[in-house]
Write an enzyme that holds these catalytic residues in place. Sequence first.
Site, PDB file in Angstrom:
ATOM      1  N   ASP A 236       0.753  -1.287  -0.053  1.00 23.52           N
ATOM      2  CA  ASP A 236       0.059   0.079  -0.043  1.00 23.52           C
ATOM      3  C   ASP A 236       0.815   1.266  -0.043  1.00 23.52           C
ATOM      4  O   ASP A 236       2.068   1.141   0.413  1.00 23.52           O
ATOM      5  CB  ASP A 236      -0.930   0.210   1.322  1.00 23.52           C
ATOM      6  CG  ASP A 236      -2.020  -0.897   1.221  1.00 23.52           C
ATOM      7  OD1 ASP A 236      -2.101  -1.889   0.372  1.00 23.52           O
ATOM      8  OD2 ASP A 236      -2.959  -0.727   2.220  1.00 23.52           O
ATOM      9  N   ASP A 237       0.306   2.470  -0.483  1.00 21.56           N
ATOM     10  CA  ASP A 237       0.714   3.702  -0.426  1.00 21.56           C
ATOM     11  C   ASP A 237       1.874   4.067  -1.491  1.00 21.56           C
ATOM     12  O   ASP A 237       2.239   5.317  -1.486  1.00 21.56           O
ATOM     13  CB  ASP A 237       1.384   3.998   1.114  1.00 21.56           C
ATOM     14  CG  ASP A 237       0.478   3.743   2.117  1.00 21.56           C
ATOM     15  OD1 ASP A 237      -0.770   3.498   1.856  1.00 21.56           O
ATOM     16  OD2 ASP A 237       0.765   3.800   3.285  1.00 21.56           O
TER      17      ASP A 237
ATOM     18  N   HIS B 122      -5.889   3.167  -4.147  1.00 15.48           N
ATOM     19  CA  HIS B 122      -5.810   3.162  -2.595  1.00 15.48           C
ATOM     20  C   HIS B 122      -6.280   4.521  -2.334  1.00 15.48           C
ATOM     21  O   HIS B 122      -6.085   5.192  -1.223  1.00 15.48           O
ATOM     22  CB  HIS B 122      -4.412   2.749  -2.089  1.00 15.48           C
ATOM     23  CG  HIS B 122      -4.251   2.597  -0.659  1.00 15.48           C
ATOM     24  ND1 HIS B 122      -5.130   2.202   0.219  1.00 15.48           N
ATOM     25  CD2 HIS B 122      -3.199   3.272   0.336  1.00 15.48           C
ATOM     26  CE1 HIS B 122      -4.618   1.984   1.399  1.00 15.48           C
ATOM     27  NE2 HIS B 122      -3.733   2.808   1.531  1.00 15.48           N
TER      28      HIS B 122
ATOM     29  N   HIS C 264      -5.146   9.464   0.518  1.00 16.84           N
ATOM     30  CA  HIS C 264      -5.034   8.895   1.635  1.00 16.84           C
ATOM     31  C   HIS C 264      -5.593   9.536   3.001  1.00 16.84           C
ATOM     32  O   HIS C 264      -5.412   9.284   3.979  1.00 16.84           O
ATOM     33  CB  HIS C 264      -3.709   8.858   2.024  1.00 16.84           C
ATOM     34  CG  HIS C 264      -3.323   7.047   2.937  1.00 16.84           C
ATOM     35  ND1 HIS C 264      -3.341   7.324   4.161  1.00 16.84           N
ATOM     36  CD2 HIS C 264      -3.127   6.034   2.427  1.00 16.84           C
ATOM     37  CE1 HIS C 264      -3.061   5.890   4.642  1.00 16.84           C
ATOM     38  NE2 HIS C 264      -2.826   5.297   3.393  1.00 16.84           N
TER      39      HIS C 264
ATOM     40  N   TYR D  36      -6.315   3.240   5.817  1.00 24.09           N
ATOM     41  CA  TYR D  36      -6.320   2.720   6.978  1.00 24.09           C
ATOM     42  C   TYR D  36      -7.156   1.671   7.214  1.00 24.09           C
ATOM     43  O   TYR D  36      -7.424   1.180   8.315  1.00 24.09           O
ATOM     44  CB  TYR D  36      -6.763   4.000   7.986  1.00 24.09           C
ATOM     45  CG  TYR D  36      -5.969   5.174   7.812  1.00 24.09           C
ATOM     46  CD1 TYR D  36      -4.682   5.155   8.385  1.00 24.09           C
ATOM     47  CD2 TYR D  36      -6.493   6.388   7.044  1.00 24.09           C
ATOM     48  CE1 TYR D  36      -3.774   6.548   8.103  1.00 24.09           C
ATOM     49  CE2 TYR D  36      -5.834   7.490   6.856  1.00 24.09           C
ATOM     50  CZ  TYR D  36      -4.727   7.599   7.188  1.00 24.09           C
ATOM     51  OH  TYR D  36      -3.932   8.924   7.039  1.00 24.09           O
TER      52      TYR D  36
ATOM     53  N   HIS E 257       3.700  -2.173   2.905  1.00 26.59           N
ATOM     54  CA  HIS E 257       3.820  -1.129   2.510  1.00 26.59           C
ATOM     55  C   HIS E 257       4.845  -0.522   1.712  1.00 26.59           C
ATOM     56  O   HIS E 257       6.085  -1.180   2.074  1.00 26.59           O
ATOM     57  CB  HIS E 257       3.537   0.028   3.719  1.00 26.59           C
ATOM     58  CG  HIS E 257       2.513  -0.277   4.431  1.00 26.59           C
ATOM     59  ND1 HIS E 257       1.967  -1.159   5.382  1.00 26.59           N
ATOM     60  CD2 HIS E 257       1.217   0.576   4.431  1.00 26.59           C
ATOM     61  CE1 HIS E 257       0.987  -0.991   5.962  1.00 26.59           C
ATOM     62  NE2 HIS E 257       0.282  -0.122   5.344  1.00 26.59           N
TER      63      HIS E 257
END
Length: 207
Positions: free
Chosen positions: A30-31, A81, A85, A122, A175
Site C-alpha cells: 500500500d501507499d 488506494h 489517503h 487505513y 507498505h
Amino acid sequence: MSFLNRTLGPLFFPSILWRSSNSSIHLTFDDGPHPSATPRVLELLQKFGIQATFFLLGERVASYPQLAVQIMALGHTVGCHSMSHRSLFLKPLMAQRAEISRARSTIETTIGKSPGAFRPPYGHFDFSTLRASSDEGMRLVMWDVDSQDFSTRTNANVLRRLTRQTRQGSIILLHDNDQTAGRGSDYLAAIVENFLESGYTFAPVSV
Ligand SMILES: [Zn+2]
C-alpha cells in the site's frame, strides 16, 4: 482491526475480499508509488520471480507515473488506494466518490488499465465506501494478515508475526512508503525466503 479482519469482517461483509480461496498467498503493498521504497520492492520481487499487488495512491501516481507503469509492466496487479489517503470513514457519499473516482481515473490514464480492486486508506470503510467503489467497478480488498511493517517493530518481529498468521490464501498487508523505506530490502527477502521454504507460492490478488 486484526480481529475484525480475521473473524468478524468476513461474517458481516462477505462482498469484500479478506482472504482468497487460492492455495497461493498474496503480498500486497500500500501507499506507493514511492521513489525509493517501490524500486527496491520491485527489484526484490523480480529476483524471486514473484508477482504481487500494489494499491496505489492517485496523488503519488501523478507524481511518479513511470513507477506506476513499471509496476504494471513487471506483471504485478495494480489496485487503487484513494487519491490522497484521507480516511473515508463516515464521509458523505459524494466526497468518497470524488476521492475514489479521481484516483481510479488517474491510475487508468497513467497505466492504460482501470484497477479492479480498491483498498480504503487505513482499512476504514462504511457502506458509502462500498457503494462508491462498486460504482467505479472495483471490489474492496482488505487483508487477513497485517505485517505492521510501518510501525517500530523490528524486522525480526515483522517476520515472526507474518509466519504465525499466514495460511493458504492469506492476503498480507505490506507498505512501500516513507515508513518502510528505511527497512532496506533484507526484511522483504527474509519474508519471501521464509514462505518459499514453507512451500508457499505467490500470486497477485484476483478480484
Ligand atoms: Zn495506506
